[in-house]
Design an enzyme around this catalytic site. Structure first.
Site, short mmCIF file in Angstrom:
data_model
loop_
_atom_site.label_atom_id
_atom_site.label_comp_id
_atom_site.label_asym_id
_atom_site.label_seq_id
_atom_site.Cartn_x
_atom_site.Cartn_y
_atom_site.Cartn_z
N LYS A 21 3.55 -10.34 6.24
CA LYS A 21 3.51 -9.40 5.11
C LYS A 21 3.61 -7.96 5.61
O LYS A 21 2.78 -7.52 6.40
CB LYS A 21 2.22 -9.59 4.30
CG LYS A 21 2.00 -8.54 3.21
CD LYS A 21 0.74 -8.82 2.37
CE LYS A 21 0.43 -7.65 1.42
NZ LYS A 21 -0.80 -7.88 0.62
N ASP A 63 -0.30 -0.14 0.09
CA ASP A 63 -0.55 -0.87 -1.15
C ASP A 63 -1.46 -0.05 -2.05
O ASP A 63 -2.68 -0.03 -1.85
CB ASP A 63 -1.18 -2.23 -0.82
CG ASP A 63 -1.40 -3.08 -2.07
OD1 ASP A 63 -0.90 -2.69 -3.15
OD2 ASP A 63 -2.08 -4.13 -1.96
N LYS A 121 -5.23 0.35 -7.67
CA LYS A 121 -6.53 0.12 -7.02
C LYS A 121 -7.44 1.32 -7.28
O LYS A 121 -6.96 2.43 -7.52
CB LYS A 121 -6.33 0.00 -5.50
CG LYS A 121 -5.68 -1.28 -5.06
CD LYS A 121 -5.61 -1.32 -3.53
CE LYS A 121 -4.88 -2.56 -3.05
NZ LYS A 121 -5.61 -3.81 -3.36
N ASP A 144 -1.91 -2.85 5.31
CA ASP A 144 -1.39 -3.99 4.55
C ASP A 144 -0.10 -4.55 5.14
O ASP A 144 0.53 -5.43 4.56
CB ASP A 144 -1.20 -3.60 3.08
CG ASP A 144 -1.43 -4.77 2.13
OD1 ASP A 144 -2.04 -5.76 2.56
OD2 ASP A 144 -0.97 -4.69 0.97
N ASP A 177 -0.89 -5.71 -8.36
CA ASP A 177 -1.58 -5.63 -7.07
C ASP A 177 -1.49 -6.94 -6.29
O ASP A 177 -1.84 -7.00 -5.12
CB ASP A 177 -3.04 -5.23 -7.31
CG ASP A 177 -3.71 -4.67 -6.06
OD1 ASP A 177 -2.99 -4.43 -5.07
OD2 ASP A 177 -4.93 -4.46 -6.09
N GLU A 207 1.00 -8.27 -4.88
CA GLU A 207 2.39 -8.02 -4.48
C GLU A 207 2.78 -8.75 -3.20
O GLU A 207 3.95 -9.07 -3.00
CB GLU A 207 2.62 -6.50 -4.31
CG GLU A 207 2.22 -5.91 -2.95
CD GLU A 207 0.73 -6.02 -2.64
OE1 GLU A 207 -0.06 -6.18 -3.59
OE2 GLU A 207 0.34 -5.96 -1.46
N ARG A 266 2.29 -11.78 -2.12
CA ARG A 266 2.86 -13.12 -2.33
C ARG A 266 4.29 -13.04 -2.85
O ARG A 266 5.08 -13.94 -2.62
CB ARG A 266 1.94 -13.91 -3.28
CG ARG A 266 1.76 -13.29 -4.62
CD ARG A 266 0.49 -13.79 -5.34
NE ARG A 266 -0.73 -13.23 -4.76
CZ ARG A 266 -1.96 -13.54 -5.16
NH1 ARG A 266 -2.15 -14.41 -6.13
NH2 ARG A 266 -3.02 -13.01 -4.58
#
Ligand code: BES
Ligand code: MN
Ligand code: ZN
Length: 507
Positions: A276, A281, A288, A299, A358, A360, A362
């Site tokens: 990933k 993020d 968030k 991230d 959020d 994201e 996946r």
């Protein structure tokens, strides 16, 4: 890293190092009068005195620094507690504790004494090579931490030479070669981890998806590996709806990075390693909260782990094929960003209803898996800072794992044990998958708070097309608020050594 690491004493330089490291077990200290000294009779006596008072118990990671005052040809002795039966992790921890003492002493030249107890204990049961590797890893990993980008560069602690020196009889030539091999391997593994840590510690404005692709290109060039960097136009041609959807809210366009390592061209088998790579993020439209958001520079820790592993694999050159895939994007809220309720069509053709922007990771990983499969991957490992929920379940002490194949999981588990990086499997009962069913599409991208790590993992697994797959959620382990053992505050580079162990072991 300019630290020289050697086995044995070279020439006559043995005298007057800044520090000598001596690992001691409780057992050695309880034997009241040993036949051979620990280092030197008067110093030993002082150490035993500290032990008798309970001040130095030779506990794991405990150190005792003593000036030698001319009684020994070194300025200081650093005694480090070692659990003799603890395996490679104990050795790494002891070496890491020693490293912290060396930092305090501003040591430049150092010797590590390999006592008979060490040679006959851990080195005999673990093997000489693994012992040397574990000591090298523990020491060097503990010395590396985040460098702040200040105007005035901080004076960097500069350890220059570390020599592992047998305290008793000199080893045979074959054994000496094994010590040296272990050191070399340890150094290589550490380089991979350091690459991962340095990339992860970069601020978001210095590491956009394009910049991450640039770093990957640089790595591929150095290792002479083939690389594809798929830009937003090419991604659109290849229908990477997940990657493009997440990336569309940002001025910094997304990239799909693919590095090909072909160690066995005659084989149809290829590992797909997917990391990933969300360079920052914010959560997107499902923004968030502000507190702690700055840590979301980490991230892309999964991407960093994959690149770190490739760095080591590219140097060790095992006879195995690896396809490393890094879907990278910046998750931002904007007028162009995806919204809850949107439906994305993924590279695989599956559709996904966005219920939370959020979730994201996946989305980009789904296209990452499909990319790996279209390039020929036959088994898949994804590494991702995927869910806050994994920290609720396991804290910072273990990486969470989900799989569709217990045999593959077993291999990953064994690799992680060799690396000393804990992973813990969570169940993937089919009932959990009901949570991500959608009325609007094939799947929705969030199953809610309950079992968040499992449903997040199972979402990714949906795109494995039935191939053996293991998902590693490093959201709790990739970034630390305080240092511990061989891991610094900030990026840890976790899973680099597990991935390397997994792949190198298959030869
Ligand atoms: N990158 C985060 C997960 C994360 C949280 C990593 C804390 C490191 C530390 C991920 O993209 C995320 O936001 N996950 C959501 C999923 C939810 C919306 C289903 C989460 O964990 O809240
Ligand atoms: Mn997120
Ligand atoms: Zn994320």
């Amino acid at each position: 890293m300019s630290i020289q690491f050697t086995y044995g004493v070279r020439g006559t330089e043995q005298a007057n190092v800044d520090a000598v490291i001596r690992f001691v077990s409780k057992k050695e200290l309880t034997q009241s009068e040993a036949v051979t000294p620990i280092v030197q009779p008067q110093i030993d006596e002082a150490l035993r005195g500290r032990y008798a008072k309970g001040l130095f118990k030779a506990d794991s990671e405990q150190t005792e620094i003593m000036p030698t005052l001319g009684l020994y040809p070194a300025s200081h002795i650093v005694f480090v507690g070692l659990d003799q039966d603890g395996g490679a992790t104990s050795l790494r921890l002891a070496a890491a504790a020693a490293a912290k003492a060396l930092k305090k002493l501003l040591a430049v030249n150092v010797q590590v004494l390999l006592s008979d107890a060490l040679v006959e204990g851990p080195a005999a049961s673990l093997g000489v090579e693994s012992t040397a590797q574990a000591l090298t890893e523990g020491l060097l990993l503990a010395l590396h931490d985040r460098q702040p980008l200040k105007r005035e560069k901080a004076e960097r602690f500069s350890l220059k030479e570390v020599a592992l020196v047998p305290q008793g009889a000199a080893a045979s030539a074959e054994e000496a070669a094994l010590w040296t091999q272990g050191i070399t391997k340890g150094r290589l593994y550490v380089e991979g981890v350091i690459l991962a840590r340095d990339l992860t510690n970069l601020p978001g404005n210095d590491l956009t998806p394009e910049r991450l692709a640039y770093h990957a290109e640089e790595l591929a060039r150095e290792l002479d590996l083939e690389i594809e960097v798929i830009d937003e136009w090419s991604a659109a041609d290849q229908r990477m709806g997940g990657l493009l959807g997440v990336g569309q809210g940002s001025i910094n366009p997304p990239r799909m990075i693919v590095i090909h390592y072909k160690g066995n061209p005659n084989s149809e088998e290829a590992w797909g390693l997917i990391g990933k790579g969300i360079t920052f993020d914010t959560g997107g439209i499902s923004l968030k909260r502000a507190e702690g958001m700055q840590d979301m520079i980490s991230d892309m820790g999964g991407a960093a782990a994959v690149l770190g592993a490739i760095r080591v694999i590219g140097e060790l050159k095992p006879a195995i094929n690896v396809i490393a895939v890094i879907p990278t994007a910046e998750n931002m809220p904007s007028d162009r960003a995806i919204k809850p309720g949107d439906v994305l069509r993924m590279m695989s053709g599956h559709t996904v209803e966005i219920v939370n922007t959020d979730a994201e990771g996946r989305l980009v990983l789904a296209d990452g898996l499909t990319t790996a499969i279209t390039r020929g991957a036959t088994k898949l490992i994804d590494v991702a800072t995927l869910t806050g929920a994994v920290s609720v379940a396991l804290g910072t002490h273990a990486t969470g794992a989900i799989t569709n194949n217990d045999e593959l999981y077993k291999q990953v588990q064994l690799a992680s044990e060799r690396a000393g990086e804990r992973i813990w499997q969570l169940p993937s009962y089919p009932e959990y998958k009901r949570q991500i069913r959608s009325d609007a599409a094939d799947l929705k991208n969030s199953g809610g708070r309950y079992a968040g790590t499992i449903t997040g993992g199972l979402f990714i697994g949906h795109f494995a097309e039935g191939l053996p797959w293991v998902h590693l959620d490093i959201a709790g382990t990739a970034w630390l608020d305080s240092s511990r053992g061989w891991e610094p505050k900030g990026a840890t580079g976790v899973m680099v050594r597990t991935l390397v162990e997994l792949i190198v072991h298959q030869e």
